[in-house]
Design a protein around this motif. Structure first.
Motif, PDB file in Angstrom:
ATOM      1  N   PHE A  93       0.764  -1.349  -0.254  1.00 49.56           N
ATOM      2  CA  PHE A  93      -0.077  -0.069  -0.035  1.00 49.56           C
ATOM      3  C   PHE A  93       0.919   1.332  -0.019  1.00 49.56           C
ATOM      4  CE2 PHE A  93      -4.235  -1.435   0.017  1.00 49.56           C
ATOM      5  CZ  PHE A  93      -4.343  -2.530   0.874  1.00 49.56           C
ATOM      6  N   LEU A  94       1.778   1.247   0.889  1.00 48.50           N
ATOM      7  CA  LEU A  94       2.740   2.422   0.963  1.00 48.50           C
ATOM      8  C   LEU A  94       3.180   2.787  -0.468  1.00 48.50           C
ATOM      9  CD1 LEU A  94       3.410   4.158   3.434  1.00 48.50           C
ATOM     10  CD2 LEU A  94       5.688   2.932   3.556  1.00 48.50           C
ATOM     11  N   MET A 145       1.476   3.790 -14.058  1.00 50.80           N
ATOM     12  CA  MET A 145       0.922   3.002 -13.280  1.00 50.80           C
ATOM     13  C   MET A 145       1.637   1.517 -13.476  1.00 50.80           C
ATOM     14  SD  MET A 145      -0.556   3.640 -10.731  1.00 50.80           S
ATOM     15  CE  MET A 145      -0.980   2.694  -9.251  1.00 50.80           C
ATOM     16  N   GLY A 177      10.880  19.223  -4.350  1.00 51.37           N
ATOM     17  CA  GLY A 177       9.602  19.829  -3.819  1.00 51.37           C
ATOM     18  C   GLY A 177       8.938  20.345  -5.389  1.00 51.37           C
ATOM     19  N   MET A 178       9.506  20.857  -6.130  1.00 51.89           N
ATOM     20  CA  MET A 178       8.919  21.234  -7.304  1.00 51.89           C
ATOM     21  C   MET A 178       8.534  20.155  -8.363  1.00 51.89           C
ATOM     22  SD  MET A 178       9.035  24.461  -6.740  1.00 51.89           S
ATOM     23  CE  MET A 178       9.346  23.994  -4.984  1.00 51.89           C
ATOM     24  N   VAL A 225       7.481  17.226  -7.266  1.00 49.19           N
ATOM     25  CA  VAL A 225       6.662  16.602  -6.803  1.00 49.19           C
ATOM     26  C   VAL A 225       5.170  17.258  -6.675  1.00 49.19           C
ATOM     27  CG1 VAL A 225       5.849  15.775  -4.251  1.00 49.19           C
ATOM     28  CG2 VAL A 225       7.943  14.838  -5.217  1.00 49.19           C
ATOM     29  N   PHE A 226       5.288  18.703  -6.732  1.00 46.56           N
ATOM     30  CA  PHE A 226       3.984  19.252  -6.475  1.00 46.56           C
ATOM     31  C   PHE A 226       3.456  19.800  -7.765  1.00 46.56           C
ATOM     32  CE2 PHE A 226       3.025  19.128  -1.935  1.00 46.56           C
ATOM     33  CZ  PHE A 226       4.433  18.900  -1.523  1.00 46.56           C
ATOM     34  N   LEU A 279       2.217   1.742  -3.324  1.00 43.38           N
ATOM     35  CA  LEU A 279       1.408   2.223  -4.278  1.00 43.38           C
ATOM     36  C   LEU A 279       1.043   3.863  -3.988  1.00 43.38           C
ATOM     37  CD1 LEU A 279      -1.395  -0.487  -4.278  1.00 43.38           C
ATOM     38  CD2 LEU A 279      -0.075   0.315  -6.308  1.00 43.38           C
ATOM     39  N   LEU A 280       1.287   4.183  -2.852  1.00 44.04           N
ATOM     40  CA  LEU A 280       1.145   5.591  -2.567  1.00 44.04           C
ATOM     41  C   LEU A 280       2.177   6.442  -3.091  1.00 44.04           C
ATOM     42  CD1 LEU A 280      -0.650   7.694  -0.711  1.00 44.04           C
ATOM     43  CD2 LEU A 280       0.775   7.301   1.062  1.00 44.04           C
ATOM     44  N   PHE A 281       3.582   5.824  -3.026  1.00 42.90           N
ATOM     45  CA  PHE A 281       4.534   6.378  -3.620  1.00 42.90           C
ATOM     46  C   PHE A 281       4.527   6.553  -5.039  1.00 42.90           C
ATOM     47  CE2 PHE A 281       5.772   7.169   0.411  1.00 42.90           C
ATOM     48  CZ  PHE A 281       6.579   6.324   0.938  1.00 42.90           C
ATOM     49  N   SER A 282       3.677   5.665  -5.885  1.00 44.48           N
ATOM     50  CA  SER A 282       3.741   5.552  -7.130  1.00 44.48           C
ATOM     51  C   SER A 282       3.618   6.992  -7.943  1.00 44.48           C
ATOM     52  CB  SER A 282       2.811   4.555  -7.583  1.00 44.48           C
ATOM     53  OG  SER A 282       1.560   5.171  -7.377  1.00 44.48           O
ATOM     54  N   GLN A 283       2.687   7.957  -7.528  1.00 45.61           N
ATOM     55  CA  GLN A 283       2.558   9.079  -8.299  1.00 45.61           C
ATOM     56  C   GLN A 283       3.287  10.244  -7.888  1.00 45.61           C
ATOM     57  OE1 GLN A 283       0.215   8.826 -10.649  1.00 45.61           O
ATOM     58  NE2 GLN A 283      -0.105   6.859 -10.195  1.00 45.61           N
ATOM     59  N   LEU A 284       4.284  10.055  -6.791  1.00 43.70           N
ATOM     60  CA  LEU A 284       4.948  11.067  -6.283  1.00 43.70           C
ATOM     61  C   LEU A 284       5.805  11.738  -7.263  1.00 43.70           C
ATOM     62  CD1 LEU A 284       5.803  10.222  -2.631  1.00 43.70           C
ATOM     63  CD2 LEU A 284       3.827  11.379  -3.748  1.00 43.70           C
TER      64      LEU A 284
END
Lengths: 442, 507
Positions: free
Chosen positions: A21-22, A102, A437-438, A440-441, A24-29
């Motif tokens: 799960f973790l 994905m 930071g840039m 990722v956001f 998968l959470l990181f997958s879009q970062l």
């Protein structure tokens, strides 16, 4: 509190599920260059015939891993064709549709099954530290060291950020490495050799560990006392005999693996091209982000001497010399200290490997301890990391899992690991900090 | 707790005391859990915030940014009043003054970094990557300094071991995590202050607790959900003091000092508003913004009793708004009355915590204009209940997250983080129950009961993910989730009441 091995299996499975799960959470970062590298390799292996895999260079990210990894990418590309065929077009540079991202991320998560299997093997390690100190358990602690080893490997911070944020397949390779070392430790040398040979054909950086394992298997598996009738060559100097059968079987396994890997390319006369891709000595002494090794200190000393020399008027600053922080990977010259060539690094590595290999050959106590093969693998890899040519900082991920394997063997190992692990993980930060930071956001 | 004795000025002959290092061991699991909680929050932060890239109104993120803009540019007297410079229809301030002061401080900091972020009028829709990084950072720091330490303190002294897993479960409560760090809000401040108030009151630091609760109330008026149980608990304390033969005047003294603290805190917070305009015009305008009677019985799809009844009986056509408000008030009070009476009758630790849970859940289910995000208040009480009723608390927290699925997944695009955070939470709970035999559920039947409570909502979520909604009922799946969660919440409310009166024992 579960004390037997099967109880620990459930814990490992639960933690692995939580980690999935973790991940998968990181997958879009984060979207890294390595993502494009692997997408390009999917495209190359899918769209082009085998003969062109190692000569294709439409993209700057050419295929520079050994053939087994190329076959792996080929099999992934068969699945990728079902998800989004657009990513398999070689000229689709920087193609990153949602489905592509994905698919790639999930492929890394699924390939981590190799690491998961290795952790299950650790937790079922019969006759290992688990059964010896299962009842020891720390104060208020959860018990067997085997469980903690497995958990520390599964949840390894370095593997998490390099694999699932930056994008690589190190989890699978670490699983193979640990599997092979566990087999060798148990005495199943043939299985261990098979796994290690396969590992070498996935990513040749594991050659760093190869000398140690070669010496270990030669001395402690092939040479020994065998019953009469066993085909062996007597070696009175050592007090045993070299088993020809064992040597031949190990050699045969390694050669067979190499054959399956290289034969298709030999058929197409691609071997020289393959070798030039795998061992690019045209690149500079240090990678763009320096790996914290001996050459870092060497470069710093050289720079310092140059600055001092210029201040004192002993030198004049020459342009293009001693420029190592430019972020480019090229050959360059040192300003004050002697310039380093690949052969120098090779000789230094070999020099510092000699004591390690000697001790692997004849350990202090005479008999090989339980940890000997892993210790020598760690030291061998570490020496190569320290003195090697063009070492990536990611190579610390060879050393960290092996240290975790050793961590619970004795207090010395625990102290060493406790010191090295945080520093090693910290050394990976530059990998992420490029405007993290840039990126990722946005 | 080990005793520490420093090596004294040991000049006494033959009498030296050995220096014993302080025992840091209990801190390690708490710090590790804190890091895990922070990591998960930081991992959710890059995902879309509420209203991202959705002009013209955007969402809660833009609302918070707009408040920073308004509070820095305008004087206090104009904050809550409609004017050409302050269009109340575009995210007008509707939280109490402490929220406004927080926005003011943030606005000054934002202006120092980049004035265009809070320029009056021209900064609408600002959501550039550096701005988002900074805004997410402000939520993370307020969570870190106000909310998370209080949660850790609530589990730190429980005898459940291993402490690492218990505190990890407390940190990973998915509903607050997703709303604050995904959707973007500052609930952590008011929730943290309210939780601290509960813990302090239980430790007999009543004045400080009351002060903190008033601050929580002045940050978000939703904290009123928790006010009745605390009030009854304190009143019960006073009555106990009155009835105890020792000194009745202590009760009077306590009551007066509590009243004084409340008044003083409110005055302190509201004084700038009261002083800003004559006749308290600014303060009155604020009150009107805080309690908008004009809006309906419920909005959108909430897991509320009124929304559920509305499926069958269209309430809005039957009763007028005023009558609806009255009915809601009566129903709410009736639903939490047993809990309040119990709190008044014999105040104690489990009485207060269960009553706070029951009352906030009753308010959520029956009150006027409840928002789906108000489920965070019972969820916070559930976290405080972790050491006492672990399965009950964890089950409720998971259901609270599921009840917000329509908001998070359909409106905010946070489907993946929701699934992942809920998954990590469930695994952590599973590990906790594996390693703590003392709090393991007594029977499989109890676990099955909780699974049955979750099953309909989960089925609705799955159906919504797999099958498209029919054209005539586009909000079918949101409604199904809300209705099934509402039914489950009613069961939780009943269980809490039964436990309060010691009719059942929650494993």
């Amino acid at each position: 509190m579960a004390k037997n091995a099967s109880g620990f299996h459930t814990d490992v499975i639960l933690v692995a599920a939580g980690l999935t799960f973790l991940k998968l959470l990181f997958s879009q970062l984060y979207y890294s260059t390595d993502f494009e590298v692997h997408r390009n390799w999917l495209a190359i292996t899918h769209s082009l015939p085998l003969s062109k895999w190692y000569s294709e260079n439409t993209s700057q990210w050419t295929l520079d891993y050994p053939p087994y990894f190329a076959y792996f990418e080929w099999s992934l590309s068969q699945l990728a064709a079902l998800v989004d065929p657009g990513m398999l077009n070689v000229s689709n540079l920087n193609y990153a549709s949602g489905a592509t991202v994905m698919f790639q991320r999930v492929s890394v998560i699924v390939s981590d099954a190799a690491l998961f299997a290795a952790c299950l093997a650790i937790v079922s390690d019969v006759g290992g530290a688990a059964s010896k100190s299962a009842t020891r358990g720390g104060r208020g602690g959860v018990g067997a060291p085997a469980l903690w080893t497995a958990l520390l490997l599964l949840c390894n911070f370095g593997l998490l950020i390099v694999d699932h944020i930056h994008f690589q397949y190190n989890g699978m390779l670490t699983g193979l490495l640990i599997g092979s070392l566990l087999c060798i430790r148990r005495g199943q040398a043939k299985a261990g050799a098979l796994l290690f040979a396969a590992l070498l054909n996935f990513k040749h950086i594991y050659l760093y560990c190869a000398p140690a394992l070669f010496v270990y298997l030669l001395r402690h598996y092939c040479i020994g006392r065998f019953s009469t009738g066993h085909l062996a060559v007597k070696l009175p100097a050592i007090g045993g005999s070299l088993s020809v059968a064992r040597l031949a079987s190990l050699g045969g396994i390694v050669l067979a693996v190499l054959a399956t890997s290289l034969a298709p390319f030999a058929y197409h006369s691609q071997i020289p091209q393959l070798l030039s891709r795998l061992f690019p000595f045209k690149r500079g002494l240090c990678h763009a982000y320096w790996a914290p090794n001996f050459w870092t200190l060497y470069n710093c000393l050289d720079k310092l001497l140059e600055i001092v020399g210029c201040r004192l008027g002993l030198l004049t600053k020459q342009p293009g010399v001693g420029v190592m922080t430019g972020g480019l990977v090229e050959e360059f010259e040192h300003a004050v200290l002697p310039s380093i060539r690949p052969v120098h690094t090779f000789l230094l590595t070999a020099l510092f490997l000699l004591p390690i290999l000697y001790r692997t050959w004849s350990p202090v106590s005479g008999k090989p301890s339980r940890t000997l093969c892993i210790e020598s693998a760690v030291l061998c890899a570490w020496t190569a990391y320290n003195f090697g040519w063009h070492v990536h900082e990611k190579a610390i991920l060879l050393i960290i899992p092996l240290l975790i394997l050793l961590m619970f063997e004795s207090e010395f190992h625990a102290r060493l690991a406790l010191l090295v692990l945080p520093i090693g993980h910290f050394s990976l930060f530059p990998l992420l900090f490029t405007s993290y930071g840039m990126r990722v956001f946005s | 707790q080990q005793q520490q004795s420093k090596s004294s000025n040991s000049l006494k002959a033959g009498c030296t005391r050995r220096y014993m290092a302080p025992n840091w061991q209990p801190l390690l699991p708490l710090l590790s859990a804190l890091c895990l909680g922070l990591a998960l929050r930081a991992a959710v932060a890059p995902y879309p915030h509420s209203g991202q890239s959705r002009p013209p109104m955007f969402g809660d993120y833009e609302a918070q940014r707009h408040w920073q803009e308004v509070t820095t540019a305008l004087p206090v007297s104009e904050w809550y009043i409609n004017s050409s410079r302050n269009d109340l229809l575009y995210w007008g301030l509707d939280y109490p003054p402490l929220s406004a002061y927080h926005s003011l401080a943030l606005g000054y900091r934002a202006a120092a970094i980049n004035a265009s972020w809070v320029a009056l009028g021209s900064s609408r829709g600002e959501q550039s990557p550096p701005h988002k990084l900074w805004m997410r950072g402000t939520v993370l720091t307020s969570d870190l300094f106000i909310h998370l330490p209080v949660l850790l303190a609530s589990v730190a002294y429980s005898p459940v071991s291993p402490l690492l897993l218990l505190s990890a479960v407390a940190m990973l409560s998915p509903s607050q995590l997703l709303v604050d760090h995904g959707h973007f809000q500052y609930n952590c401040i008011s929730l943290g202050l309210a939780a601290a108030a509960h813990l302090l009151v239980l430790r007999r630091r009543r004045l400080l607790g009351t002060c903190l609760f008033c601050l929580a109330l002045n940050y978000k008026q939703m904290a009123l959900y928790h006010s009745l149980p605390l009030f009854c608990h304190l009143l019960g304390d006073c009555c106990n003091l009155l009835l105890s033969a020792a000194a009745p005047w202590r009760a009077v003294r306590l009551l007066c000092s509590l009243a004084a603290v409340v008044l003083a805190t409110f005055l302190l917070v509201w004084s700038p508003l009261l002083a800003a305009a004559p006749n308290g015009r600014a303060a009155l305008a604020a009150l009107q913004r805080l309690f908008p009677i004009g809006r309906g019985l419920f909005e959108d799809h909430v897991a509320n009793v009124w929304c559920t009844i509305n499926v069958v009986v269209k309430l809005k056509t039957i009763i007028s708004q005023g009558a609806a408000a009255a009915v809601a008030a009566v129903a709410t009070l009736a639903a939490c009355a047993p809990a309040l009476v119990r709190c008044l009758y014999r105040p104690g630790r489990s009485a207060l915590l269960f009553a706070s849970f029951a009352a906030s859940l009753a308010f959520f289910l029956f009150s006027y204009q409840a928002h789906e995000k108000s489920i965070l208040l019972p969820a916070m009480s559930a976290v405080l209940l972790l050491p006492e009723a672990p399965l009950f608390a964890c089950s409720f927290q998971l259901l609270a997250a599921i009840s917000m699925w329509p908001l998070l997944a359909y409106k905010d695009g946070l489907a993946l983080p929701t699934v992942c955070c809920a998954g990590v939470f469930v695994i952590a709970v599973g590990l906790l129950f594996r390693w703590s035999p003392s709090i393991r559920p007594a029977s499989r039947l109890v676990v099955a009961l909780h699974a049955c409570l979750h099953a309909p909502a989960l089925a609705a979520v799955l159906a919504g993910a797999v099958l498209p909604a029919p054209a005539s009922l586009p909000y079918l799946y949101s409604l199904l989730v809300s209705v099934s969660c509402c039914a489950a919440f009613c069961v939780f409310l009943l269980l809490a009441h039964l436990r309060l009166w010691r009719l059942i024992d929650l494993a």
